[in-house]
Design an enzyme around this catalytic site. Structure first.
Site, mmCIF file in Angstrom:
data_model
loop_
_atom_site.group_PDB
_atom_site.id
_atom_site.type_symbol
_atom_site.label_atom_id
_atom_site.label_comp_id
_atom_site.label_asym_id
_atom_site.label_seq_id
_atom_site.Cartn_x
_atom_site.Cartn_y
_atom_site.Cartn_z
ATOM 1 N N GLY A 13 0.823 -1.219 0.000
ATOM 2 C CA GLY A 13 0.000 0.000 0.000
ATOM 3 C C GLY A 13 0.846 1.254 0.000
ATOM 4 N N SER A 40 0.904 -3.913 5.075
ATOM 5 C CA SER A 40 1.317 -4.330 6.404
ATOM 6 C C SER A 40 1.382 -3.127 7.349
ATOM 7 C CB SER A 40 2.690 -4.992 6.329
ATOM 8 O OG SER A 40 3.206 -5.120 7.625
ATOM 9 N N ILE A 43 5.069 -2.781 8.387
ATOM 10 C CA ILE A 43 6.126 -2.394 7.428
ATOM 11 C C ILE A 43 5.674 -1.123 6.722
ATOM 12 C CG2 ILE A 43 7.480 -3.139 5.417
ATOM 13 C CD1 ILE A 43 6.582 -6.062 6.246
ATOM 14 N N VAL A 46 8.027 3.559 1.627
ATOM 15 C CA VAL A 46 9.355 4.163 1.476
ATOM 16 C C VAL A 46 9.308 5.659 1.847
ATOM 17 C CG1 VAL A 46 9.188 4.622 -1.009
ATOM 18 C CG2 VAL A 46 11.411 4.197 -0.010
ATOM 19 N N LYS A 79 4.743 21.793 -10.995
ATOM 20 C CA LYS A 79 6.141 21.635 -11.414
ATOM 21 C C LYS A 79 6.245 21.922 -12.908
ATOM 22 C CE LYS A 79 9.546 17.889 -11.909
ATOM 23 N NZ LYS A 79 9.837 16.479 -11.593
HETATM 24 C C1 LIG Z 1 15.525 8.485 -2.637
HETATM 25 C C2 LIG Z 1 14.334 8.264 -3.507
HETATM 26 C C3 LIG Z 1 13.732 9.347 -4.148
HETATM 27 C C4 LIG Z 1 12.653 9.136 -5.001
HETATM 28 N N1 LIG Z 1 12.111 10.193 -5.686
HETATM 29 C C5 LIG Z 1 11.129 9.972 -6.586
HETATM 30 C C6 LIG Z 1 10.551 11.046 -7.311
HETATM 31 O O1 LIG Z 1 10.868 12.215 -7.115
HETATM 32 N N2 LIG Z 1 9.592 10.747 -8.230
HETATM 33 C C7 LIG Z 1 9.174 9.473 -8.451
HETATM 34 O O2 LIG Z 1 8.329 9.263 -9.335
HETATM 35 N N3 LIG Z 1 9.652 8.443 -7.723
HETATM 36 C C8 LIG Z 1 10.609 8.658 -6.804
HETATM 37 N N4 LIG Z 1 11.086 7.619 -6.069
HETATM 38 C C9 LIG Z 1 10.433 6.323 -6.165
HETATM 39 C C10 LIG Z 1 9.168 6.318 -5.282
HETATM 40 O O3 LIG Z 1 9.511 6.452 -3.945
HETATM 41 C C11 LIG Z 1 8.414 5.045 -5.472
HETATM 42 O O4 LIG Z 1 8.148 4.866 -6.813
HETATM 43 C C12 LIG Z 1 7.064 5.050 -4.825
HETATM 44 O O5 LIG Z 1 7.091 5.542 -3.541
HETATM 45 C C13 LIG Z 1 6.460 3.687 -4.868
HETATM 46 O O6 LIG Z 1 6.970 2.851 -3.881
HETATM 47 P P1 LIG Z 1 6.273 1.431 -3.738
HETATM 48 O O7 LIG Z 1 4.817 1.654 -3.551
HETATM 49 O O8 LIG Z 1 6.718 0.575 -4.854
HETATM 50 O O9 LIG Z 1 6.920 0.816 -2.406
HETATM 51 P P2 LIG Z 1 6.745 1.223 -0.782
HETATM 52 O O10 LIG Z 1 6.381 2.630 -0.682
HETATM 53 O O11 LIG Z 1 7.983 0.736 -0.189
HETATM 54 O O12 LIG Z 1 5.511 0.343 -0.348
HETATM 55 C C14 LIG Z 1 5.656 -1.035 -0.036
HETATM 56 C C15 LIG Z 1 4.363 -1.565 0.567
HETATM 57 O O13 LIG Z 1 4.458 -2.988 0.687
HETATM 58 C C16 LIG Z 1 3.939 -3.391 1.929
HETATM 59 N N5 LIG Z 1 4.564 -4.649 2.348
HETATM 60 C C17 LIG Z 1 5.890 -4.950 2.343
HETATM 61 N N6 LIG Z 1 6.082 -6.192 2.855
HETATM 62 C C18 LIG Z 1 4.845 -6.673 3.173
HETATM 63 C C19 LIG Z 1 4.379 -7.881 3.770
HETATM 64 N N7 LIG Z 1 5.209 -8.869 4.169
HETATM 65 N N8 LIG Z 1 3.047 -8.026 3.976
HETATM 66 C C20 LIG Z 1 2.169 -7.062 3.613
HETATM 67 N N9 LIG Z 1 2.554 -5.896 3.047
HETATM 68 C C21 LIG Z 1 3.888 -5.706 2.844
HETATM 69 C C22 LIG Z 1 4.287 -2.243 2.882
HETATM 70 O O14 LIG Z 1 3.437 -2.258 4.019
HETATM 71 C C23 LIG Z 1 4.036 -1.026 1.963
HETATM 72 O O15 LIG Z 1 2.665 -0.694 2.046
HETATM 73 C C24 LIG Z 1 12.145 7.817 -5.184
HETATM 74 C C25 LIG Z 1 12.719 6.742 -4.496
HETATM 75 C C26 LIG Z 1 13.803 6.955 -3.678
HETATM 76 C C27 LIG Z 1 14.410 5.769 -2.970
#
Ligand SMILES: Cc1cc2nc3c(=O)[nH]c(=O)nc-3n(C[C@H](O)[C@H](O)[C@H](O)COP(=O)(O)OP(=O)(O)OC[C@H]3O[C@@H](n4cnc5c(N)ncnc54)[C@H](O)[C@@H]3O)c2cc1C
Length: 502
Positions: A13, A40, A43, A46, A79
Site C-alpha cells: 500500500g 502491512s 512495514i 518508502v 512543477k
Molecule cells: C531516494 C528516492 C527518491 C525518489 N524520488 C522519486 C521522485 O521524485 N519521483 C518518483 O516518481 N519516484 C521517486 N522515487 C520512487 C518512489 O519512492 C516510489 O516509486 C514510490 O514511492 C512507490 O513505492 P512502492 O509503492 O513501490 O513501495 P513502498 O512505498 O515501499 O511500499 C511497499 C508496501 O508494501 C507493503 N509490504 C511490504 N512487505 C509486506 C508484507 N510482508 N506483507 C504485507 N505488506 C507488505 C508495505 O506495508 C508497503 O505498504 C524515489 C525513491 C527513492 C528511494
C-alpha cells in the site's frame, strides 16, 4: 494463466499499490472483478518520491478527480520542470532548465534547434536552452502553469506532493470506490505445480487466495523476487548512485513558492529540492562507493545550514537495476519491486503508470499468453533502458573536476551502444534523431529534451566561426517573448492560495 482473473490481490500500500488499486478498480470494478489490497501495518512505505512528470495529470483525469480535490490534501504544488545547477563548469552553462514542453513553445523551438546545430558546427551563436521555452520562464518567474484567462493554451506541467499524504488520499478514494483493504502482514507465498501463486499466508487473516497478484511490496519484491526468484539486473556500472539521505526544511516565504524541482550537483552526487505547500523536501543522492551515509549526512547538513538543526534525517539504500521479467506467471511487479535506477528526473511514478496502463491494455484484450507476457516485459524493459540512457547522459556530460566520483562518471566506459551513438552523433554534428528513434517504443524523451541537456551543459566545440546576427536576434526575441508570455500566468503562490481556498 490464460484467462482473465476474477480476483486480483495487490500486495503493498505505497504509491504503487494504491495507484494500481484505484486504476484497476476504475477499469474493472464494474466487470465483476474483485480488487483487494493488502498492506502491512508493521512495514511502512518508502515515504519519498515527491516529484512527477506530466503523465500524472492523465492518471487523475481518467479517474475524474480534479486538482482542487487531490492537491490540497497532498500539500501538492505545480512543477514546470527541473533545473540542474552545478553539473557543468562550462562558462555560461553552470545551470540549465529541463522544461516540460507544450504548444506554447512552437514559435521558438525551431530557432533553438537551429542555433544548437550552428553552435555544433562551430558558429558562435547563443544556444543555451533557458531562453527558448515558456515553461522555463514560468519557473524563472515562480509562476504556476495555469493561465489567468481561459481559454488559453495551457503549459505542460507535473506536480510535487507529499508521498505519505498521496498514499492516504488514494487509499481513501480507492476503498470508497470499492477496493477491499486488508491490513495484515504476509508471512508466506504458496504456488501450484505450474508455478502460479495460489495464495499468501498472513499473520491474522490466514490464507488469502486470488487468481492474479500485483507485487507492489517495494524494494524487497516479496512475491516476484523473494518467492518467485526473479533476480534484478544491476545498473550500478552505468550509474553509481545507490543511496540517499532526506531532510526537510521549512518554507520561508509562503508568497514565493518555486514551481520547479532543483537538482543541484554536490561532491558525490546531487541534491533535490522539492517545494511542497508546507515544506521543502530535500535529499542528497550519492554513491556509497565514494562516501559513507555519515559523511553524506554531514555534507548535506552543512549545505542546508541552521534550518535542519535537530531535524531527523531519513537514510535510504537500494541496489540500482531492473527486473528482466516484470510479469511472471500470474504475478506482475509494479513500483520499486520492478527495480529502481535512481531519483534523477523523478521518473518512477511515470514507470508505475506506464506499466499499469500497458498491463491493463493487455487485460482488456484478454491477452494472457506467454507471448503477451513477453511483449509486456520487452516493452517495459525498453522503456526503462531508454530512461537509463537519458539519466546516464547527465553524468557523461558533467565537466566537474572536484572529485573522482564526477571524473569517473564522465569517463565511465560502461554505457549502452545507443547512448554512445547519441554522443558520437552529437559531437559529429549528425542527426541524433536517427539514433534515438530507431526503436520508437524506447524513447520517453523527445529530441528537445536531449538538446536541452546537451546544449544546457555546454557540449559544444570551441567556436571558430561567427558570430551570426540572425540567430542572436532570434534568441533575444525568444527570451523576451517567453518572459512576456509567462506574465499571463498566475504566480505560483497566488494560484495555490486560490486552489487550496476553494
Ligand atoms: C531516494 C528516492 C527518491 C525518489 N524520488 C522519486 C521522485 O521524485 N519521483 C518518483 O516518481 N519516484 C521517486 N522515487 C520512487 C518512489 O519512492 C516510489 O516509486 C514510490 O514511492 C512507490 O513505492 P512502492 O509503492 O513501490 O513501495 P513502498 O512505498 O515501499 O511500499 C511497499 C508496501 O508494501 C507493503 N509490504 C511490504 N512487505 C509486506 C508484507 N510482508 N506483507 C504485507 N505488506 C507488505 C508495505 O506495508 C508497503 O505498504 C524515489 C525513491 C527513492 C528511494
Amino acid at each position: 494463466m490464460t484467462s482473465k482473473p476474477k480476483k486480483i490481490l495487490i500486495v503493498g500500500g505505497g504509491t504503487a499499490g494504491w495507484m494500481a488499486a484505484i486504476h484497476m478498480q476504475d477499469a474493472w470494478g464494474d466487470k465483476g472483478i474483485d480488487i483487494c489490497l493488502i498492506e502491512s501495518p508493521e512495514i511502512g512505505i518508502v515515504g519519498v518520491g515527491e516529484g512527477t512528470t506530466p503523465l500524472l495529470r492523465e492518471f487523475y483525469a481518467r479517474l475524474d478527480i480534479p486538482e482542487s480535490e487531490w492537491m490540497p490534501p497532498c500539500n501538492a504544488t505545480y512543477k514546470c520542470g527541473i533545473s540542474f545547477p552545478d553539473w557543468s563548469t562550462v562558462e555560461g552553462c553552470e545551470t540549465y532548465f529541463h522544461p516540460f514542453f507544450s504548444d506554447l513553445d512552437k514559435a521558438f523551438i525551431q530557432h533553438f534547434w537551429d542555433n544548437c546545430n550552428l553552435r555544433r558546427s562551430g558558429y558562435d551563436v547563443p544556444a543555451h536552452p533557458d531562453d527558448y521555452f515558456v515553461t522555463t520562464a514560468l519557473a524563472r518567474q515562480q509562476r504556476s502553469p495555469i493561465p489567468r484567462h481561459r481559454p488559453s493554451t495551457e503549459s505542460m506541467y507535473g506536480y510535487h506532493f507529499d508521498a505519505d499524504l498521496m498514499g492516504e488520499f488514494l487509499r481513501g478514494k480507492a476503498t470508497q470506490r470499492g477496493v477491499t483493504l486488508i491490513q495484515d502482514t504476509i508471512t508466506d507465498v504458496k504456488f501450484d505445480h505450474h508455478g502460479d501463486i495460489t495464495h499468501v499466508e498472513t499473520k491474522k487473516n490466514g490464507k488469502i487466495k486470488a487468481d492474479f497478484f500485483i507485487d507492489c511490496s517495494g524494494f524487497k519484491g516479496l512475491l516476484i523476487r523473494q518467492a518467485m526468484g526473479e533476480k534484478p539486473i544491476s545498473t550500478k556500472d552505468y550509474m553509481f548512485n545507490d543511496s540517499a539521505v532526506a531532510i526537510p526544511t521549512p518554507i520561508k516565504d509562503k508568497d514565493r513558492i518555486m514551481s520547479e524541482t532543483k537538482s543541484k550537483a554536490m561532491k558525490y552526487g546531487w541534491v533535490w529540492h522539492i517545494p511542497l505547500r508546507n515544506r521543502i523536501g530535500n535529499g542528497y543522492v550519492y554513491s556509497s562507493d565514494y562516501i559513507s551515509p555519515e559523511e553524506a549526512e554531514a555534507e548535506f547538513r552543512e549545505y542546508l545550514g541552521a534550518d535542519v538543526e535537530g531535524v531527523e534525517a531519513l537514510h535510504l539504500h537500494w541496489n540500482p537495476g531492473r527486473l528482466e521479467h516484470h510479469w511472471k506467471n500470474n504475478c506482475v511487479a509494479i513500483g520499486l519491486s520492478q527495480g529502481f535506477l535512481e531519483p534523477l528526473e523523478a521518473l518512477m511514478i511515470n514507470i508505475i503508470q506506464t506499466s499499469l496502463e500497458r498491463f491493463t491494455d493487455l487485460f482488456e484484450r484478454g491477452e494472457f499468453t506467454n507471448k503477451h507476457q513477453q511483449e509486456f516485459n520487452n516493452g517495459v524493459n525498453n522503456f526503462i533502458d531508454g530512461i537509463l540512457d537519458y539519466l546516464q547522459m547527465h553524468y557523461k556530460l558533467n565537466t566537474r573536476d572536484d572529485t573522482d566520483y564526477w571524473r569517473n562518471a564522465r569517463d565511465n566506459p560502461n554505457m549502452s551502444s545507443q547512448l554512445a551513438r547519441v554522443l558520437e552523433a552529437w559531437d559529429n554534428n549528425e542527426s541524433i534523431d536517427r539514433v534515438l528513434f530507431d526503436n520508437i517504443d524506447q524513447q520517453l524523451y523527445p529530441r528537445t529534451s536531449w538538446y536541452c541537456m546537451l546544449a544546457g551543459m555546454g557540449r559544444f566545440p570551441e567556436p571558430t566561426k561567427g558570430p551570426l546576427r540572425l540567430p542572436a536576434r532570434n534568441q533575444k526575441r525568444a527570451r523576451e517573448a517567453s518572459d512576456e508570455q509567462a506574465e499571463q500566468f498566475y504566480p505560483h503562490a497566488e494560484y495555490l492560495n486560490k486552489l487550496y481556498g476553494s
